[in-house]
Design a protein around this motif. Structure first.
Motif, PDB file in Angstrom:
ATOM      1  N   THR A 115      -5.534  -6.544 -15.237  1.00 38.62           N
ATOM      2  CA  THR A 115      -4.146  -6.202 -15.986  1.00 38.62           C
ATOM      3  C   THR A 115      -2.970  -6.126 -14.922  1.00 38.62           C
ATOM      4  OG1 THR A 115      -4.482  -3.786 -15.449  1.00 38.62           O
ATOM      5  CG2 THR A 115      -5.474  -4.543 -17.426  1.00 38.62           C
ATOM      6  N   GLY A 116      -3.149  -6.310 -13.660  1.00 43.82           N
ATOM      7  CA  GLY A 116      -2.206  -6.303 -12.875  1.00 43.82           C
ATOM      8  C   GLY A 116      -1.446  -5.065 -12.103  1.00 43.82           C
ATOM      9  N   ALA A 117      -2.089  -3.974 -12.822  1.00 41.33           N
ATOM     10  CA  ALA A 117      -1.716  -2.486 -12.320  1.00 41.33           C
ATOM     11  C   ALA A 117      -2.723  -1.574 -12.840  1.00 41.33           C
ATOM     12  CB  ALA A 117      -0.165  -2.247 -12.476  1.00 41.33           C
ATOM     13  N   VAL A 118      -2.540  -0.436 -12.216  1.00 44.06           N
ATOM     14  CA  VAL A 118      -3.349   0.651 -12.722  1.00 44.06           C
ATOM     15  C   VAL A 118      -2.465   1.886 -12.422  1.00 44.06           C
ATOM     16  CG1 VAL A 118      -5.620  -0.259 -12.347  1.00 44.06           C
ATOM     17  CG2 VAL A 118      -4.635   0.941 -10.341  1.00 44.06           C
ATOM     18  N   GLN A 119      -2.744   2.968 -13.307  1.00 45.91           N
ATOM     19  CA  GLN A 119      -2.116   4.442 -13.049  1.00 45.91           C
ATOM     20  C   GLN A 119      -3.268   5.368 -12.635  1.00 45.91           C
ATOM     21  OE1 GLN A 119      -0.223   4.547 -17.039  1.00 45.91           O
ATOM     22  NE2 GLN A 119       1.935   4.106 -15.965  1.00 45.91           N
TER      23      GLN A 119
ATOM     24  N   ARG B 279      -7.332   8.876  -3.143  1.00 44.45           N
ATOM     25  CA  ARG B 279      -8.005   8.356  -1.903  1.00 44.45           C
ATOM     26  C   ARG B 279      -8.487   6.982  -1.840  1.00 44.45           C
ATOM     27  NH1 ARG B 279      -9.858  13.782  -1.281  1.00 44.45           N
ATOM     28  NH2 ARG B 279     -12.030  13.198  -2.472  1.00 44.45           N
ATOM     29  N   ASP B 280      -8.812   6.624  -3.066  1.00 43.65           N
ATOM     30  CA  ASP B 280      -9.541   5.290  -3.244  1.00 43.65           C
ATOM     31  C   ASP B 280      -8.451   4.222  -3.228  1.00 43.65           C
ATOM     32  OD1 ASP B 280     -12.171   6.255  -3.449  1.00 43.65           O
ATOM     33  OD2 ASP B 280     -12.104   6.280  -5.879  1.00 43.65           O
ATOM     34  N   LEU B 281      -7.486   4.469  -3.718  1.00 42.16           N
ATOM     35  CA  LEU B 281      -6.275   3.728  -3.738  1.00 42.16           C
ATOM     36  C   LEU B 281      -5.579   3.450  -2.215  1.00 42.16           C
ATOM     37  CD1 LEU B 281      -4.116   4.553  -6.747  1.00 42.16           C
ATOM     38  CD2 LEU B 281      -5.686   2.765  -6.538  1.00 42.16           C
ATOM     39  N   ASP B 282      -5.677   4.497  -1.306  1.00 40.66           N
ATOM     40  CA  ASP B 282      -5.260   4.553  -0.074  1.00 40.66           C
ATOM     41  C   ASP B 282      -6.257   3.613   0.787  1.00 40.66           C
ATOM     42  OD1 ASP B 282      -3.133   6.184  -0.179  1.00 40.66           O
ATOM     43  OD2 ASP B 282      -4.368   7.975   0.477  1.00 40.66           O
ATOM     44  N   VAL B 283      -7.425   3.679   0.537  1.00 41.23           N
ATOM     45  CA  VAL B 283      -8.641   2.825   1.126  1.00 41.23           C
ATOM     46  C   VAL B 283      -8.268   1.232   0.750  1.00 41.23           C
ATOM     47  CG1 VAL B 283     -10.908   2.191   1.136  1.00 41.23           C
ATOM     48  CG2 VAL B 283     -10.462   4.569   1.529  1.00 41.23           C
ATOM     49  N   LEU B 284      -7.933   1.175  -0.508  1.00 40.06           N
ATOM     50  CA  LEU B 284      -7.753  -0.198  -0.910  1.00 40.06           C
ATOM     51  C   LEU B 284      -6.656  -0.784  -0.347  1.00 40.06           C
ATOM     52  CD1 LEU B 284      -8.897   0.181  -4.538  1.00 40.06           C
ATOM     53  CD2 LEU B 284     -10.337  -0.965  -2.733  1.00 40.06           C
TER      54      LEU B 284
ATOM     55  N   LYS C  57      -5.095   0.097   2.354  1.00 39.84           N
ATOM     56  CA  LYS C  57      -5.104  -0.029   3.885  1.00 39.84           C
ATOM     57  C   LYS C  57      -5.973  -1.224   4.276  1.00 39.84           C
ATOM     58  CE  LYS C  57      -4.878   4.851   5.302  1.00 39.84           C
ATOM     59  NZ  LYS C  57      -5.766   5.977   5.823  1.00 39.84           N
ATOM     60  N   ARG C  58      -6.790  -1.789   3.369  1.00 42.05           N
ATOM     61  CA  ARG C  58      -7.396  -3.191   3.546  1.00 42.05           C
ATOM     62  C   ARG C  58      -6.804  -4.252   3.003  1.00 42.05           C
ATOM     63  NH1 ARG C  58     -13.523  -0.700   1.191  1.00 42.05           N
ATOM     64  NH2 ARG C  58     -13.929   0.437   3.092  1.00 42.05           N
ATOM     65  N   GLY C  59      -5.430  -4.031   2.442  1.00 45.46           N
ATOM     66  CA  GLY C  59      -4.442  -4.998   1.854  1.00 45.46           C
ATOM     67  C   GLY C  59      -5.009  -5.642   0.592  1.00 45.46           C
ATOM     68  N   LEU C  60      -5.867  -5.068  -0.144  1.00 46.23           N
ATOM     69  CA  LEU C  60      -6.453  -5.488  -1.613  1.00 46.23           C
ATOM     70  C   LEU C  60      -5.499  -5.110  -2.513  1.00 46.23           C
ATOM     71  CD1 LEU C  60     -10.056  -4.390  -0.978  1.00 46.23           C
ATOM     72  CD2 LEU C  60      -8.972  -6.715  -0.665  1.00 46.23           C
ATOM     73  N   VAL C  61      -4.587  -3.881  -2.382  1.00 48.41           N
ATOM     74  CA  VAL C  61      -3.500  -3.546  -3.529  1.00 48.41           C
ATOM     75  C   VAL C  61      -2.224  -3.243  -2.870  1.00 48.41           C
ATOM     76  CG1 VAL C  61      -5.681  -2.676  -5.137  1.00 48.41           C
ATOM     77  CG2 VAL C  61      -4.336  -1.002  -3.567  1.00 48.41           C
ATOM     78  N   GLU C  62      -1.543  -2.824  -3.592  1.00 52.43           N
ATOM     79  CA  GLU C  62      -0.015  -2.269  -3.183  1.00 52.43           C
ATOM     80  C   GLU C  62       0.104  -1.052  -4.018  1.00 52.43           C
ATOM     81  OE1 GLU C  62       4.628  -3.585  -3.034  1.00 52.43           O
ATOM     82  OE2 GLU C  62       3.047  -5.195  -3.227  1.00 52.43           O
ATOM     83  N   LYS C  63       0.305  -0.166  -3.227  1.00 52.06           N
ATOM     84  CA  LYS C  63       0.428   1.307  -3.821  1.00 52.06           C
ATOM     85  C   LYS C  63       2.002   1.476  -4.403  1.00 52.06           C
ATOM     86  CE  LYS C  63      -1.309   5.120  -2.726  1.00 52.06           C
ATOM     87  NZ  LYS C  63      -1.267   6.513  -1.923  1.00 52.06           N
TER      88      LYS C  63
ATOM     89  N   VAL D 211      -1.489  -7.129  -5.280  1.00 50.29           N
ATOM     90  CA  VAL D 211      -0.880  -7.965  -4.151  1.00 50.29           C
ATOM     91  C   VAL D 211      -0.403  -9.159  -4.575  1.00 50.29           C
ATOM     92  CG1 VAL D 211      -0.875  -8.705  -1.824  1.00 50.29           C
ATOM     93  CG2 VAL D 211      -2.317  -6.522  -2.389  1.00 50.29           C
ATOM     94  N   VAL D 212       0.911  -9.326  -4.526  1.00 50.22           N
ATOM     95  CA  VAL D 212       1.369 -10.880  -5.152  1.00 50.22           C
ATOM     96  C   VAL D 212       0.736 -11.953  -4.133  1.00 50.22           C
ATOM     97  CG1 VAL D 212       3.448 -12.407  -5.361  1.00 50.22           C
ATOM     98  CG2 VAL D 212       3.799  -9.768  -5.844  1.00 50.22           C
ATOM     99  N   GLY D 213       0.258 -12.927  -4.959  1.00 45.65           N
ATOM    100  CA  GLY D 213      -0.715 -14.109  -4.156  1.00 45.65           C
ATOM    101  C   GLY D 213       0.060 -15.123  -4.115  1.00 45.65           C
ATOM    102  N   ARG D 214       0.004 -15.669  -2.940  1.00 43.87           N
ATOM    103  CA  ARG D 214       0.812 -17.113  -2.642  1.00 43.87           C
ATOM    104  C   ARG D 214      -0.387 -18.123  -2.409  1.00 43.87           C
ATOM    105  NH1 ARG D 214       3.409 -12.813   0.062  1.00 43.87           N
ATOM    106  NH2 ARG D 214       2.365 -13.351   1.884  1.00 43.87           N
ATOM    107  N   SER D 215      -0.149 -19.337  -2.299  1.00 43.48           N
ATOM    108  CA  SER D 215      -1.145 -20.339  -1.728  1.00 43.48           C
ATOM    109  C   SER D 215      -1.509 -20.396  -0.422  1.00 43.48           C
ATOM    110  CB  SER D 215      -0.673 -21.909  -2.492  1.00 43.48           C
ATOM    111  OG  SER D 215       0.437 -22.040  -1.639  1.00 43.48           O
ATOM    112  N   THR D 216      -0.538 -19.745   0.322  1.00 43.70           N
ATOM    113  CA  THR D 216      -0.992 -19.675   1.795  1.00 43.70           C
ATOM    114  C   THR D 216      -1.537 -18.418   2.176  1.00 43.70           C
ATOM    115  OG1 THR D 216       1.156 -19.419   2.244  1.00 43.70           O
ATOM    116  CG2 THR D 216       0.727 -21.524   2.412  1.00 43.70           C
ATOM    117  N   GLU D 217      -1.533 -17.122   1.375  1.00 45.15           N
ATOM    118  CA  GLU D 217      -1.907 -16.055   1.562  1.00 45.15           C
ATOM    119  C   GLU D 217      -3.614 -15.862   1.633  1.00 45.15           C
ATOM    120  OE1 GLU D 217      -0.133 -12.064   0.114  1.00 45.15           O
ATOM    121  OE2 GLU D 217      -1.424 -13.012  -1.503  1.00 45.15           O
ATOM    122  N   GLU D 218      -3.766 -15.057   2.899  1.00 50.78           N
ATOM    123  CA  GLU D 218      -5.316 -15.086   3.029  1.00 50.78           C
ATOM    124  C   GLU D 218      -5.434 -13.558   3.656  1.00 50.78           C
ATOM    125  OE1 GLU D 218      -9.002 -17.379   5.236  1.00 50.78           O
ATOM    126  OE2 GLU D 218      -7.095 -17.717   5.976  1.00 50.78           O
TER     127      GLU D 218
END
Length: 263
Positions: free
Chosen positions: A17-21, A38-43, A45-51, A59-66
């Protein structure tokens, strides 16, 4: 439900969906507001989501983003393990195989302990370390050499020249993304030529890619979909993607994921 299971469900929802509440996750997961945060904080910190206020977004994806190795290593872990277990069953004793760099192939290396008399060529320091720790004396591990990347892959002219002089039975390739048109891709230009040389060194190509890789496109193509003799993915792959892939790759293997148990 284990924290890792909750976090995987949260990631799946964000990918969908692109986002969660937070309040919606509290009801869906049956846990407290604080646990979700706490789960969102963990994610995050790992760079998997943006709070964001009240929840999190993709996290907005780019073709060079890794993302970094540590962040990627926990993504879709049950799926990766299921994929790697199936892929390890494709290897015959006494063969020479190539293994690319990446978190999926690093996981794959841990499933090779029961295969005797293997020669493994890899451009991944982490894969080589995992193979060496098994203690098997009938195994030969060859590192290509090259320039070391932040993810411990060896790339560049030295790695490419080494691979072009070798002849391997099977190459096992991890990828950043797969899509109709671009094929199997990577966001790292430094690794793309090395990966292509590895693919060309093998008589057969087996791609290991979990369902979250579908629709993701990196800046550089490693191989077209129809170059894969085998694609091993997991049962989370969408039906339309499954149909397309079954038509394009030589053989499509769907690994069944066994969810963790716990409270």
């Amino acid at each position: 439900m284990l924290a890792r299971q909750r976090q995987e469900l949260i990631l799946d929802e964000i990918r969908r969906t692109g986002a969660v509440q937070v309040h919606a996750l509290v009801g869906r997961l049956g846990v407290s507001d604080m646990t979700v945060r706490r789960d969102l904080d963990v994610l995050a910190k790992r760079g998997l989501v943006e709070k964001v206020y009240g929840g999190a977004t993709s996290v907005v994806g780019r073709s060079t983003e890794e993302p970094g190795f540590e962040a990627k290593s926990v993504r879709a872990l049950p799926q990766k393990e299921a994929i790697c277990a199936r892929a390890a069953g494709l290897i015959r004793p006494g063969t020479a195989i190539g293994v690319s760099a990446g978190t999926t192939t690093w996981t794959f290396a841990r499933f090779l302990d029961d295969v005797p008399e293997l020669t493994v060529v890899t451009n991944s320091i982490r894969v080589a370390d995992a193979l060496q720790r098994s203690g098997r004396t009938d195994r030969t591990v060859v590192l290509t050499g090259g320039v070391r990347t932040p993810s411990d892959a060896l790339v560049g002219p030295v790695a490419v020249q080494t691979l072009r002089s070798l002849h391997l039975d099977v190459v096992f390739l991890g990828v950043h993304g797969m899509a109709d048109g671009p094929g199997f891709t990577t966001p790292n230009l430094n690794e793309s030529e090395t990966d292509r040389a590895l693919v060309e060194a093998g008589r057969r190509l087996v791609v290991l890619a979990d369902h979250t890789k579908w629709g993701v496109v990196g800046i550089s193509t490693i191989a077209d979909l129809d170059e894969a003799h085998v694609l091993v993915t997991d049962d989370g792959i969408a039906d339309d993607a499954r149909e397309l892939l079954a038509d394009r790759v030589g053989e499509l293997i769907i690994a069944r994921t066994v969810a963790d148990s716990g409270v």
